[in-house]
Design a protein around this motif. Structure first.
Motif, PDB file in Angstrom:
ATOM      1  N   GLN A 225      29.097  41.444  -7.935  1.00 25.12           N
ATOM      2  CA  GLN A 225      28.950  40.834  -6.616  1.00 25.12           C
ATOM      3  C   GLN A 225      28.919  41.901  -5.526  1.00 25.12           C
ATOM      4  OE1 GLN A 225      32.138  38.238  -5.103  1.00 25.12           O
ATOM      5  NE2 GLN A 225      30.544  36.894  -4.288  1.00 25.12           N
ATOM      6  N   VAL A 226      27.900  41.840  -4.678  1.00 28.24           N
ATOM      7  CA  VAL A 226      27.770  42.745  -3.533  1.00 28.24           C
ATOM      8  C   VAL A 226      28.897  42.444  -2.552  1.00 28.24           C
ATOM      9  CG1 VAL A 226      26.319  43.428  -1.592  1.00 28.24           C
ATOM     10  CG2 VAL A 226      25.264  42.843  -3.802  1.00 28.24           C
ATOM     11  N   CYS A 227      29.756  43.440  -2.265  1.00 31.79           N
ATOM     12  CA  CYS A 227      30.913  43.131  -1.414  1.00 31.79           C
ATOM     13  C   CYS A 227      31.077  44.045  -0.206  1.00 31.79           C
ATOM     14  CB  CYS A 227      32.202  43.098  -2.230  1.00 31.79           C
ATOM     15  SG  CYS A 227      32.638  44.636  -3.044  1.00 31.79           S
ATOM     16  N   GLN A 228      30.462  45.241  -0.203  1.00 28.51           N
ATOM     17  CA  GLN A 228      30.572  46.080   0.978  1.00 28.51           C
ATOM     18  C   GLN A 228      29.628  47.273   0.892  1.00 28.51           C
ATOM     19  OE1 GLN A 228      34.223  48.446   1.509  1.00 28.51           O
ATOM     20  NE2 GLN A 228      34.852  47.820  -0.542  1.00 28.51           N
ATOM     21  N   PRO A 229      29.279  47.858   2.044  1.00 23.17           N
ATOM     22  CA  PRO A 229      28.465  49.066   2.055  1.00 23.17           C
ATOM     23  C   PRO A 229      29.324  50.302   1.857  1.00 23.17           C
ATOM     24  CG  PRO A 229      28.861  48.352   4.285  1.00 23.17           C
ATOM     25  CD  PRO A 229      29.511  47.332   3.392  1.00 23.17           C
ATOM     26  N   ARG A 230      28.682  51.381   1.539  1.00 21.52           N
ATOM     27  CA  ARG A 230      29.380  52.658   1.468  1.00 21.52           C
ATOM     28  C   ARG A 230      29.540  53.225   2.874  1.00 21.52           C
ATOM     29  NH1 ARG A 230      27.239  58.022  -1.743  1.00 21.52           N
ATOM     30  NH2 ARG A 230      28.931  59.440  -1.188  1.00 21.52           N
ATOM     31  N   GLN A 231      30.697  53.820   3.113  1.00 23.15           N
ATOM     32  CA  GLN A 231      30.925  54.572   4.343  1.00 23.15           C
ATOM     33  C   GLN A 231      31.164  56.022   3.934  1.00 23.15           C
ATOM     34  OE1 GLN A 231      34.064  51.767   5.929  1.00 23.15           O
ATOM     35  NE2 GLN A 231      32.823  52.035   7.769  1.00 23.15           N
ATOM     36  N   PRO A 232      30.163  56.878   4.119  1.00 19.42           N
ATOM     37  CA  PRO A 232      30.252  58.246   3.586  1.00 19.42           C
ATOM     38  C   PRO A 232      31.371  59.043   4.230  1.00 19.42           C
ATOM     39  CG  PRO A 232      28.391  58.032   5.076  1.00 19.42           C
ATOM     40  CD  PRO A 232      28.911  56.650   4.843  1.00 19.42           C
ATOM     41  N   CYS A 233      32.035  59.860   3.424  1.00 21.25           N
ATOM     42  CA  CYS A 233      33.105  60.714   3.917  1.00 21.25           C
ATOM     43  C   CYS A 233      32.665  62.177   3.842  1.00 21.25           C
ATOM     44  CB  CYS A 233      34.385  60.483   3.111  1.00 21.25           C
ATOM     45  SG  CYS A 233      34.286  61.030   1.392  1.00 21.25           S
ATOM     46  N   PHE A 234      33.589  63.072   4.119  1.00 19.50           N
ATOM     47  CA  PHE A 234      33.280  64.499   4.175  1.00 19.50           C
ATOM     48  C   PHE A 234      32.801  65.057   2.838  1.00 19.50           C
ATOM     49  CE2 PHE A 234      37.532  64.372   2.517  1.00 19.50           C
ATOM     50  CZ  PHE A 234      37.688  65.517   1.737  1.00 19.50           C
ATOM     51  N   LYS A 235      33.099  64.360   1.747  1.00 22.79           N
ATOM     52  CA  LYS A 235      32.692  64.868   0.442  1.00 22.79           C
ATOM     53  C   LYS A 235      31.168  64.846   0.260  1.00 22.79           C
ATOM     54  CE  LYS A 235      37.041  63.760  -1.849  1.00 22.79           C
ATOM     55  NZ  LYS A 235      37.725  62.977  -2.914  1.00 22.79           N
ATOM     56  N   LEU A 236      30.503  63.959   0.998  1.00 23.13           N
ATOM     57  CA  LEU A 236      29.039  63.967   0.961  1.00 23.13           C
ATOM     58  C   LEU A 236      28.515  65.272   1.551  1.00 23.13           C
ATOM     59  CD1 LEU A 236      26.342  62.531   0.445  1.00 23.13           C
ATOM     60  CD2 LEU A 236      26.569  61.470   2.697  1.00 23.13           C
ATOM     61  N   ALA A 237      29.135  65.736   2.629  1.00 22.96           N
ATOM     62  CA  ALA A 237      28.748  67.018   3.227  1.00 22.96           C
ATOM     63  C   ALA A 237      29.025  68.166   2.266  1.00 22.96           C
ATOM     64  CB  ALA A 237      29.489  67.226   4.535  1.00 22.96           C
ATOM     65  N   LEU A 238      30.144  68.093   1.552  1.00 26.46           N
ATOM     66  CA  LEU A 238      30.466  69.139   0.581  1.00 26.46           C
ATOM     67  C   LEU A 238      29.465  69.153  -0.563  1.00 26.46           C
ATOM     68  CD1 LEU A 238      34.367  68.847   0.266  1.00 26.46           C
ATOM     69  CD2 LEU A 238      33.046  70.518   1.578  1.00 26.46           C
ATOM     70  N   ARG A 239      29.054  67.970  -0.996  1.00 30.87           N
ATOM     71  CA  ARG A 239      28.121  67.871  -2.124  1.00 30.87           C
ATOM     72  C   ARG A 239      26.804  68.581  -1.822  1.00 30.87           C
ATOM     73  NH1 ARG A 239      25.552  68.240  -6.195  1.00 30.87           N
ATOM     74  NH2 ARG A 239      24.883  66.561  -7.575  1.00 30.87           N
ATOM     75  N   PHE A 240      26.338  68.448  -0.570  1.00 27.84           N
ATOM     76  CA  PHE A 240      25.052  69.024  -0.195  1.00 27.84           C
ATOM     77  C   PHE A 240      25.194  70.313   0.623  1.00 27.84           C
ATOM     78  CE2 PHE A 240      23.995  64.683  -1.195  1.00 27.84           C
ATOM     79  CZ  PHE A 240      22.738  64.776  -1.778  1.00 27.84           C
ATOM     80  N   SER A 241      26.436  70.721   0.878  1.00 33.22           N
ATOM     81  CA  SER A 241      26.685  71.876   1.762  1.00 33.22           C
ATOM     82  C   SER A 241      25.935  71.686   3.072  1.00 33.22           C
ATOM     83  CB  SER A 241      26.258  73.184   1.073  1.00 33.22           C
ATOM     84  OG  SER A 241      26.988  73.402  -0.110  1.00 33.22           O
TER      85      SER A 241
END
Length: 225
Positions: free
Chosen positions: A115-131
Motif C-alpha cells: 500500500q502506497v503510504c508516503q513519499p520519500r523525504q531525502p536526507c543528507f545521505k542522498l548528498a553523500l551518495r552522490f557527493s
C-alpha cells in the motif's frame, strides 16, 4: 494506471557512506530470482538508523525507472550512479510515476500486496551518495522522490512481475498533491482536515496535518503574553 512492471529488486547492507563514513545501507545490490517481501521490508535489506528509516510505513521503497533518464540528462556527471537502484530503492518500477498513483493505493506485486503510504523525504545521505549537496533539494523540487509502501500481505516477487492496482480508496487524492500540500505548506483547512484521517496515509503525515491544522486554528497559541 497503465501497465507497470517491476524491473529490478535491490537490497543493501550497512556500510560506511561518504568521507564522513556515516553508517548507511543506501548503496544497494541488485537481487536476481524470487525475493521475499515481509512486513518489515524486502528480505536482506538493512537500515542503519531505525528512527528515520524502515518500520512498517517505510517498509519498501519504490522508484520510477523513467526518472533516471531525466536525472542523467540533468546531471550527466553522475551518470554511472544514476542507474536502477541508484537512489537506494528496493523496487525499480517501469510504467508507474508519482502522477499515476493516489494515497492509499494497494498494488499487487508478485504474491505480495503493498500500500502506497508516503513519499520519500531525502536526507543528507542522498548528498553523500552522490557527493553533491544539490541532489536532495533537486529531488524535492522535481517531485521525483519515489514512494514508500507498507506491506499488507507478505509474499514473493521477482523482476518482471506486473505491478497491478487492486484498490484505490482515495481516487480524489493524488499522491503528487500530498507532497505539494505538506512539503510546501499549500494546504487549505478543508484539505488538512481530510489528511488527518486519510485512509492509508502514514501516521506521521497524519500527525503533521493535525499540527498544521492546529496552527491554522490557534495561531500563536503557545506564545506568552
Amino acid at each position: 494506471m497503465s501497465i507497470a512492471r517491476l524491473i529490478s529488486i535491490h537490497v543493501g547492507k550497512i556500510a560506511p557512506l561518504g568521507p564522513e563514513r556515516v553508517p548507511s545501507a543506501f548503496v544497494k545490490d541488485r537481487i536476481e530470482g524470487a525475493v521475499e517481501v515481509k512486513f518489515g521490508g524486502v528480505a536482506g535489506d538493512e537500515q542503519a538508523d531505525l528512527s528515520v528509516h524502515g518500520g512498517p510505513e517505510k517498509a519498501v521503497y519504490a522508484y520510477a525507472l523513467e526518472h533516471y533518464a531525466d536525472w542523467r540528462r540533468e546531471y550527466p556527471q553522475h551518470f554511472a550512479t544514476l542507474q536502477p537502484g541508484g537512489f537506494g530503492e528496493n523496487l525499480c518500477i517501469e510504467g508507474l510515476l508519482e502522477s499515476d498513483i493516489c494515497v492509499g493505493d494497494v498494488h499487487r506485486v508478485g504474491s505480495s500486496r503493498l500500500q502506497v503510504c508516503q513519499p520519500r523525504q531525502p536526507c543528507f545521505k542522498l548528498a553523500l551518495r552522490f557527493s553533491d549537496n544539490k541532489m536532495p533539494k533537486a529531488m524535492i523540487r522535481t517531485g521525483r522522490a519515489g514512494w514508500y509502501y507498507r506491506v499488507l500481505e507478505p509474499g514473493q516477487t521477482r523482476a518482471g512481475d506486473l505491478v497491478s492496482l487492486e484498490e484505490r480508496p482515495n481516487p480524489d487524492f493524488p499522491f503528487a498533491r500530498l507532497v505539494e500540500l505538506i512539503s510546501f505548506g499549500k494546504a487549505t483547512l478543508t484539505e488538512l482536515k481530510r489528511l488527518q484521517n486519510l485512509s492509508g496515509l502514514a501516521s506521521d503525515w497524519r500527525d503533521r496535518a493535525r499540527e498544521m491544522l492546529d496552527q491554522h486554528e490557534h495561531p500563536g497559541g503557545d506564545a506568552e503574553a
